[in-house]
Design a protein around this motif. Sequence first.
Motif, PDB file in Angstrom:
ATOM      1  N   PRO A 151       0.821  -1.217   0.000  1.00 50.13           N
ATOM      2  CA  PRO A 151       0.000   0.000   0.000  1.00 50.13           C
ATOM      3  C   PRO A 151       0.858   1.271   0.000  1.00 50.13           C
ATOM      4  O   PRO A 151       1.784   1.394   0.808  1.00 50.13           O
ATOM      5  CB  PRO A 151      -0.813  -0.125   1.297  1.00 50.13           C
ATOM      6  CG  PRO A 151      -0.924  -1.599   1.510  1.00 50.13           C
ATOM      7  CD  PRO A 151       0.393  -2.162   1.050  1.00 50.13           C
ATOM      8  N   SER A 152       0.546   2.186  -0.895  1.00 49.36           N
ATOM      9  CA  SER A 152       1.367   3.399  -1.043  1.00 49.36           C
ATOM     10  C   SER A 152       0.578   4.682  -0.783  1.00 49.36           C
ATOM     11  O   SER A 152       1.094   5.775  -0.994  1.00 49.36           O
ATOM     12  CB  SER A 152       1.973   3.452  -2.454  1.00 49.36           C
ATOM     13  OG  SER A 152       0.952   3.387  -3.435  1.00 49.36           O
ATOM     14  N   ASP A 153      -0.678   4.547  -0.320  1.00 49.76           N
ATOM     15  CA  ASP A 153      -1.474   5.746  -0.073  1.00 49.76           C
ATOM     16  C   ASP A 153      -1.045   6.469   1.198  1.00 49.76           C
ATOM     17  O   ASP A 153      -1.196   7.678   1.318  1.00 49.76           O
ATOM     18  CB  ASP A 153      -2.963   5.407  -0.001  1.00 49.76           C
ATOM     19  CG  ASP A 153      -3.267   4.305   1.012  1.00 49.76           C
ATOM     20  OD1 ASP A 153      -2.373   3.474   1.267  1.00 49.76           O
ATOM     21  OD2 ASP A 153      -4.395   4.274   1.534  1.00 49.76           O
ATOM     22  N   ARG A 154      -0.469   5.706   2.152  1.00 45.34           N
ATOM     23  CA  ARG A 154       0.098   6.300   3.372  1.00 45.34           C
ATOM     24  C   ARG A 154       1.387   5.569   3.680  1.00 45.34           C
ATOM     25  O   ARG A 154       1.409   4.338   3.732  1.00 45.34           O
ATOM     26  CB  ARG A 154      -0.848   6.155   4.579  1.00 45.34           C
ATOM     27  CG  ARG A 154      -2.116   6.967   4.518  1.00 45.34           C
ATOM     28  CD  ARG A 154      -2.888   6.818   5.824  1.00 45.34           C
ATOM     29  NE  ARG A 154      -2.221   7.509   6.918  1.00 45.34           N
ATOM     30  CZ  ARG A 154      -2.481   7.273   8.207  1.00 45.34           C
ATOM     31  NH1 ARG A 154      -3.338   6.335   8.559  1.00 45.34           N
ATOM     32  NH2 ARG A 154      -1.859   7.958   9.145  1.00 45.34           N
ATOM     33  N   PHE A 155       2.473   6.314   3.879  1.00 47.80           N
ATOM     34  CA  PHE A 155       3.732   5.664   4.224  1.00 47.80           C
ATOM     35  C   PHE A 155       4.532   6.562   5.158  1.00 47.80           C
ATOM     36  O   PHE A 155       4.365   7.782   5.185  1.00 47.80           O
ATOM     37  CB  PHE A 155       4.545   5.304   2.980  1.00 47.80           C
ATOM     38  CG  PHE A 155       4.861   6.452   2.060  1.00 47.80           C
ATOM     39  CD1 PHE A 155       6.011   7.216   2.236  1.00 47.80           C
ATOM     40  CD2 PHE A 155       4.009   6.772   1.011  1.00 47.80           C
ATOM     41  CE1 PHE A 155       6.307   8.271   1.393  1.00 47.80           C
ATOM     42  CE2 PHE A 155       4.297   7.831   0.166  1.00 47.80           C
ATOM     43  CZ  PHE A 155       5.447   8.572   0.349  1.00 47.80           C
ATOM     44  N   LEU A 156       5.410   5.920   5.934  1.00 45.35           N
ATOM     45  CA  LEU A 156       6.250   6.626   6.907  1.00 45.35           C
ATOM     46  C   LEU A 156       7.696   6.249   6.664  1.00 45.35           C
ATOM     47  O   LEU A 156       8.062   5.071   6.737  1.00 45.35           O
ATOM     48  CB  LEU A 156       5.837   6.248   8.333  1.00 45.35           C
ATOM     49  CG  LEU A 156       6.699   6.813   9.473  1.00 45.35           C
ATOM     50  CD1 LEU A 156       6.659   8.329   9.477  1.00 45.35           C
ATOM     51  CD2 LEU A 156       6.229   6.260  10.812  1.00 45.35           C
ATOM     52  N   PHE A 157       8.523   7.241   6.366  1.00 43.93           N
ATOM     53  CA  PHE A 157       9.948   7.003   6.148  1.00 43.93           C
ATOM     54  C   PHE A 157      10.675   7.069   7.475  1.00 43.93           C
ATOM     55  O   PHE A 157      10.601   8.066   8.191  1.00 43.93           O
ATOM     56  CB  PHE A 157      10.516   8.041   5.178  1.00 43.93           C
ATOM     57  CG  PHE A 157      12.003   7.934   4.997  1.00 43.93           C
ATOM     58  CD1 PHE A 157      12.560   6.839   4.371  1.00 43.93           C
ATOM     59  CD2 PHE A 157      12.852   8.928   5.470  1.00 43.93           C
ATOM     60  CE1 PHE A 157      13.938   6.718   4.215  1.00 43.93           C
ATOM     61  CE2 PHE A 157      14.227   8.832   5.313  1.00 43.93           C
ATOM     62  CZ  PHE A 157      14.767   7.718   4.681  1.00 43.93           C
ATOM     63  N   MET A 158      11.418   5.998   7.807  1.00 43.67           N
ATOM     64  CA  MET A 158      12.083   5.906   9.107  1.00 43.67           C
ATOM     65  C   MET A 158      13.600   6.007   9.016  1.00 43.67           C
ATOM     66  O   MET A 158      14.278   6.012  10.041  1.00 43.67           O
ATOM     67  CB  MET A 158      11.708   4.576   9.776  1.00 43.67           C
ATOM     68  CG  MET A 158      10.250   4.473  10.176  1.00 43.67           C
ATOM     69  SD  MET A 158       9.829   5.644  11.480  1.00 43.67           S
ATOM     70  CE  MET A 158      10.833   5.036  12.832  1.00 43.67           C
ATOM     71  N   GLY A 159      14.160   6.059   7.816  1.00 44.16           N
ATOM     72  CA  GLY A 159      15.608   6.136   7.690  1.00 44.16           C
ATOM     73  C   GLY A 159      16.281   4.884   8.240  1.00 44.16           C
ATOM     74  O   GLY A 159      15.751   3.780   8.169  1.00 44.16           O
ATOM     75  N   PHE A 160      17.482   5.056   8.795  1.00 48.47           N
ATOM     76  CA  PHE A 160      18.222   3.938   9.385  1.00 48.47           C
ATOM     77  C   PHE A 160      17.796   3.741  10.839  1.00 48.47           C
ATOM     78  O   PHE A 160      17.734   4.705  11.605  1.00 48.47           O
ATOM     79  CB  PHE A 160      19.732   4.200   9.340  1.00 48.47           C
ATOM     80  CG  PHE A 160      20.335   4.082   7.977  1.00 48.47           C
ATOM     81  CD1 PHE A 160      20.810   2.862   7.508  1.00 48.47           C
ATOM     82  CD2 PHE A 160      20.437   5.193   7.152  1.00 48.47           C
ATOM     83  CE1 PHE A 160      21.380   2.750   6.254  1.00 48.47           C
ATOM     84  CE2 PHE A 160      21.000   5.102   5.885  1.00 48.47           C
ATOM     85  CZ  PHE A 160      21.472   3.864   5.432  1.00 48.47           C
ATOM     86  N   LEU A 161      17.512   2.502  11.223  1.00 50.94           N
ATOM     87  CA  LEU A 161      17.234   2.194  12.618  1.00 50.94           C
ATOM     88  C   LEU A 161      18.518   2.273  13.439  1.00 50.94           C
ATOM     89  O   LEU A 161      19.613   2.077  12.909  1.00 50.94           O
ATOM     90  CB  LEU A 161      16.636   0.790  12.736  1.00 50.94           C
ATOM     91  CG  LEU A 161      15.184   0.646  12.286  1.00 50.94           C
ATOM     92  CD1 LEU A 161      14.825  -0.830  12.162  1.00 50.94           C
ATOM     93  CD2 LEU A 161      14.249   1.351  13.252  1.00 50.94           C
ATOM     94  N   PRO A 162      18.409   2.535  14.750  1.00 43.26           N
ATOM     95  CA  PRO A 162      19.608   2.561  15.602  1.00 43.26           C
ATOM     96  C   PRO A 162      20.324   1.209  15.568  1.00 43.26           C
ATOM     97  O   PRO A 162      19.681   0.158  15.497  1.00 43.26           O
ATOM     98  CB  PRO A 162      19.047   2.853  17.000  1.00 43.26           C
ATOM     99  CG  PRO A 162      17.719   3.493  16.761  1.00 43.26           C
ATOM    100  CD  PRO A 162      17.183   2.874  15.501  1.00 43.26           C
ATOM    101  N   PRO A 163      21.643   1.202  15.630  1.00 43.75           N
ATOM    102  CA  PRO A 163      22.387  -0.067  15.564  1.00 43.75           C
ATOM    103  C   PRO A 163      22.288  -0.905  16.833  1.00 43.75           C
ATOM    104  O   PRO A 163      22.361  -2.130  16.766  1.00 43.75           O
ATOM    105  CB  PRO A 163      23.826   0.385  15.312  1.00 43.75           C
ATOM    106  CG  PRO A 163      23.894   1.777  15.850  1.00 43.75           C
ATOM    107  CD  PRO A 163      22.535   2.367  15.632  1.00 43.75           C
ATOM    108  N   LYS A 164      22.118  -0.270  18.002  1.00 45.34           N
ATOM    109  CA  LYS A 164      22.068  -1.021  19.251  1.00 45.34           C
ATOM    110  C   LYS A 164      20.695  -1.665  19.443  1.00 45.34           C
ATOM    111  O   LYS A 164      19.666  -1.067  19.124  1.00 45.34           O
ATOM    112  CB  LYS A 164      22.416  -0.118  20.429  1.00 45.34           C
ATOM    113  CG  LYS A 164      23.868   0.369  20.399  1.00 45.34           C
ATOM    114  CD  LYS A 164      24.247   1.119  21.650  1.00 45.34           C
ATOM    115  CE  LYS A 164      25.721   1.532  21.635  1.00 45.34           C
ATOM    116  NZ  LYS A 164      26.110   2.282  22.845  1.00 45.34           N
ATOM    117  N   GLN A 165      20.710  -2.880  19.969  1.00 46.81           N
ATOM    118  CA  GLN A 165      19.513  -3.714  20.010  1.00 46.81           C
ATOM    119  C   GLN A 165      18.343  -3.050  20.742  1.00 46.81           C
ATOM    120  O   GLN A 165      17.226  -3.031  20.237  1.00 46.81           O
ATOM    121  CB  GLN A 165      19.836  -5.056  20.663  1.00 46.81           C
ATOM    122  CG  GLN A 165      18.685  -6.045  20.646  1.00 46.81           C
ATOM    123  CD  GLN A 165      19.079  -7.416  21.172  1.00 46.81           C
ATOM    124  OE1 GLN A 165      20.245  -7.661  21.461  1.00 46.81           O
ATOM    125  NE2 GLN A 165      18.121  -8.301  21.296  1.00 46.81           N
TER     126      GLN A 165
END
Length: 284
Positions: A134-148
């Motif tokens: 689905p492309s009608d709503r999307f959220l860009f999160m970039g890179f997740l933090p490396p630490k767990q």
Amino acid sequence: MDIPRLNANLEPGLYIVATPIGNLSDLSPRASAILAGVALIACEDSRVTAKLLQHIGVKRPMMPYHDHNADRVRPGLIERMRSEAIALVSDAGTPLISDPGYKLVRDARAAGVTVTTIPGPCAAIAALTLAGLPSDRFLFMGFLPPKQKARADTIAEVAAVRATLIFYESGPRLAATLGALAEGLGDREAGVAREISKRFEECLTDSLSALAARYAEAPPKGEIVIVVAPPGEAPAPNADDADAALAEALTRLPPAKAAGEIARKFGLDRKELYARAMAMKDGD
């Protein structure tokens, strides 16, 4: 490559120029002309940008602008923009997406400098179009933090967001990130896009757990875009849960405000909840 002619002298200011994410032919004619006409190009890595300039057959002065020197060089760039045309590029794609460019735009605007965007490739949008989610709503999160723990906390923050999620990731961390997403979001459908616009472009779609298992065996090279489907339909609120939450809210709020709070939380009718709250109060 023939470069279209613009005005002999570009107006002073900041020009945000999107560059190819793989195939150099994706550079637009307008972007080529801007890069050929500016007095200076602020770039992440001059070696990468030099290859792009070589492709269009021009040479321009360049200045590194990245996380490690941005605060130091930004004031000088802003001052030059008052009288010269300065371009901002990233190594690939649209500047300001997961890079420090937004601070340059912010300070340029604060200084009264004209800011112009020359749109073009963006890996996040390209992956979204490839994944078939689905492309009608999307959220860009970039890179997740490396630490767990930080990674898990960030995933938890967006677990209930009813939108397709887009993440950037590197090849060596891909399997671990897919596994963390499966654990934090549930085993949703997802796509992994890589080599976008290049000869071996691919976008594999499957469940998060299946993709994690696949890439654990063969980690890919380069940068990756992960696209994750939104959550399924939320279950209908349980009447007992709503009553319990309403009873708790009544211990600290008057009936009208308690009904409003629970209506927002559970997606229920406020008037019906208010009547229920009054009945609870009368029963005390």
